[in-house]
Design an enzyme around this catalytic site. Structure first.
Site, PDB file in Angstrom:
ATOM      1  N   THR A  27       0.632  -1.035  -0.386  1.00 21.14           N
ATOM      2  CA  THR A  27       0.157  -0.007   0.123  1.00 21.14           C
ATOM      3  C   THR A  27       0.946   1.153   0.136  1.00 21.14           C
ATOM      4  OG1 THR A  27      -1.520  -1.248   1.480  1.00 21.14           O
ATOM      5  CG2 THR A  27      -2.190   0.851   1.390  1.00 21.14           C
TER       6      THR A  27
ATOM      7  N   TYR B  51       5.999 -11.874   4.725  1.00 29.83           N
ATOM      8  CA  TYR B  51       5.263 -11.604   4.130  1.00 29.83           C
ATOM      9  C   TYR B  51       4.705 -12.627   3.243  1.00 29.83           C
ATOM     10  CZ  TYR B  51       2.448  -7.487   1.641  1.00 29.83           C
ATOM     11  OH  TYR B  51       1.238  -6.412   1.034  1.00 29.83           O
TER      12      TYR B  51
ATOM     13  N   LYS C  31       2.837 -11.550   8.058  1.00 29.70           N
ATOM     14  CA  LYS C  31       1.516 -10.965   7.493  1.00 29.70           C
ATOM     15  C   LYS C  31       0.977 -12.305   6.448  1.00 29.70           C
ATOM     16  CE  LYS C  31      -0.154  -6.955   4.767  1.00 29.70           C
ATOM     17  NZ  LYS C  31       0.251  -5.703   3.847  1.00 29.70           N
TER      18      LYS C  31
ATOM     19  N   ILE D 179      -3.316  -6.018   9.488  1.00 29.61           N
ATOM     20  CA  ILE D 179      -2.211  -4.678   8.914  1.00 29.61           C
ATOM     21  C   ILE D 179      -2.962  -4.521   7.594  1.00 29.61           C
ATOM     22  CG2 ILE D 179       0.331  -4.246   7.816  1.00 29.61           C
ATOM     23  CD1 ILE D 179       1.407  -6.049   9.273  1.00 29.61           C
TER      24      ILE D 179
END
Length: 312
Positions: free
Chosen positions: A66, A154, A182, A222
């Site tokens: 993001t 991630y 994540k 998250i």
């Protein structure tokens, strides 16, 4: 555990790790604000960070998906960490996205983030080259060995092309600085398998899974959508922890139309977040190419979904 003087909070009711979640529960995958000319907007980033903390975020993740990490320079990434750290002090954790497709470069970014004041690292699996699992494991271990910060894996195979397989994650959990995941795998069974075999803190990386993963032992989320409605998403976890399971479900369901419009309507979350924040007069600015801004029809639809979500 203390991070830059910030004492970890009490563990939530379903998280079964030996201590409180390493980075908090309610984390925002923060956008990177730019000026209208496309330069890094550090003042805007600081104002946005302060707003997110006031809205209930107890962690900020910078330079992730993001945050447009593929199109920001190394110097911009370090400057962003330093600026946000200055703005929020030790009230919340600051996690720096440092993952790239190059192990050497990832290590360089990890060391720079540590020097700039980050509390932890978010390391995405190397993309494009599609390394096999033994190479993935070696990559993450090398990054974790290179600096003193705790690290979150991630797992987002839809973007990287490579899954971090559950057995690989279980092996990596043995490393003392690999403490979290994540999870954007969309494999809910795999997440539960790893949770049952390790003490890793699992963070939902897809907003539609925030409550579901939390309810089976996840550490929190998250969130991309938290850029826009941090308090409403934090309230889901708070209500659940207070024993209000049915009310937590209702709150998650009320957020679903906004989550869908921001994350599943054909535009990247970066684009939709910046569209809404710009309309609200908050720091955001343009996206960097190859991303393109949302058109008027998409913006209007996003604003309808946003306005229909009740305040906390």
């Amino acid at each position: 555990m203390e991070l830059h003087g910030r004492r970890a909070e009490t563990a939530p009711m379903t998280y079964l790790g030996s201590s409180a979640p390493p980075f908090g529960r309610a984390l925002c995958a923060m956008i990177t604000p730019f000026t209208e000319a496309g330069a890094l907007d550090l003042d805007g980033a600081q104002r946005l960070a302060v707003r997110l903390v006031a809205g209930g975020c107890d962690g900020l993740v910078l330079s992730g998906t993001t945050g447009e990490s593929p199109t920001t320079s190394d110097a911009e990434k370090a400057a962003l960490v330093a600026a946000v750290r200055e703005a929020v002090g030790d009230r919340v954790t600051v996690v720096a996205g440092v993952g790239t497709f190059d192990t050497r470069h990832t290590v360089e970014l990890a060391l720079a983030a540590e020097k700039a004041g980050a509390d932890g690292l978010l390391v995405v699996s190397p993309y494009y080259s599609k390394p096999p699992q033994d190479a993935l494991e070696a990559h993450f271990r090398e990054v974790a060995d290179a600096c003193g910060l705790p690290l979150a894996l991630y797992d987002i195979p839809g973007r990287t092309g490579t899954r971090i397989e559950p057995d690989t994650i279980v092996r990596l959990a043995e490393h003392p600085r690999i403490v979290a995941v994540k999870d954007c795998s969309y494999d809910f069974l795999a997440a539960q398998k790893v949770l049952s075999r390790t003490e890793l803190a699992y963070y939902a990386g897809c907003d539609e899974h925030n409550l579901a993963l939390y309810a089976v032992g996840g550490a929190g989320y998250i969130s991309t959508v938290a850029n826009v409605v941090p308090a409403q998403l934090r309230a889901v976890l708070d209500v659940f922890d207070a024993g209000g399971t049915a009310e937590a479900v209702r709150r998650q369901q009320r957020a679903t139309p906004l989550i869908e419009s921001m994350m599943s309507a054909g535009l990247p979350g970066t684009v939709t977040v910046k569209a809404v924040l710009n309309e609200l007069g908050l720091p955001a600015g343009p996206v960097r190419a190859p991303l393109r801004p949302a058109d008027r029809e998409a913006i209007d639809g996003l604003l309808v979904a946003y306005e229909r979500l009740p305040a906390v």
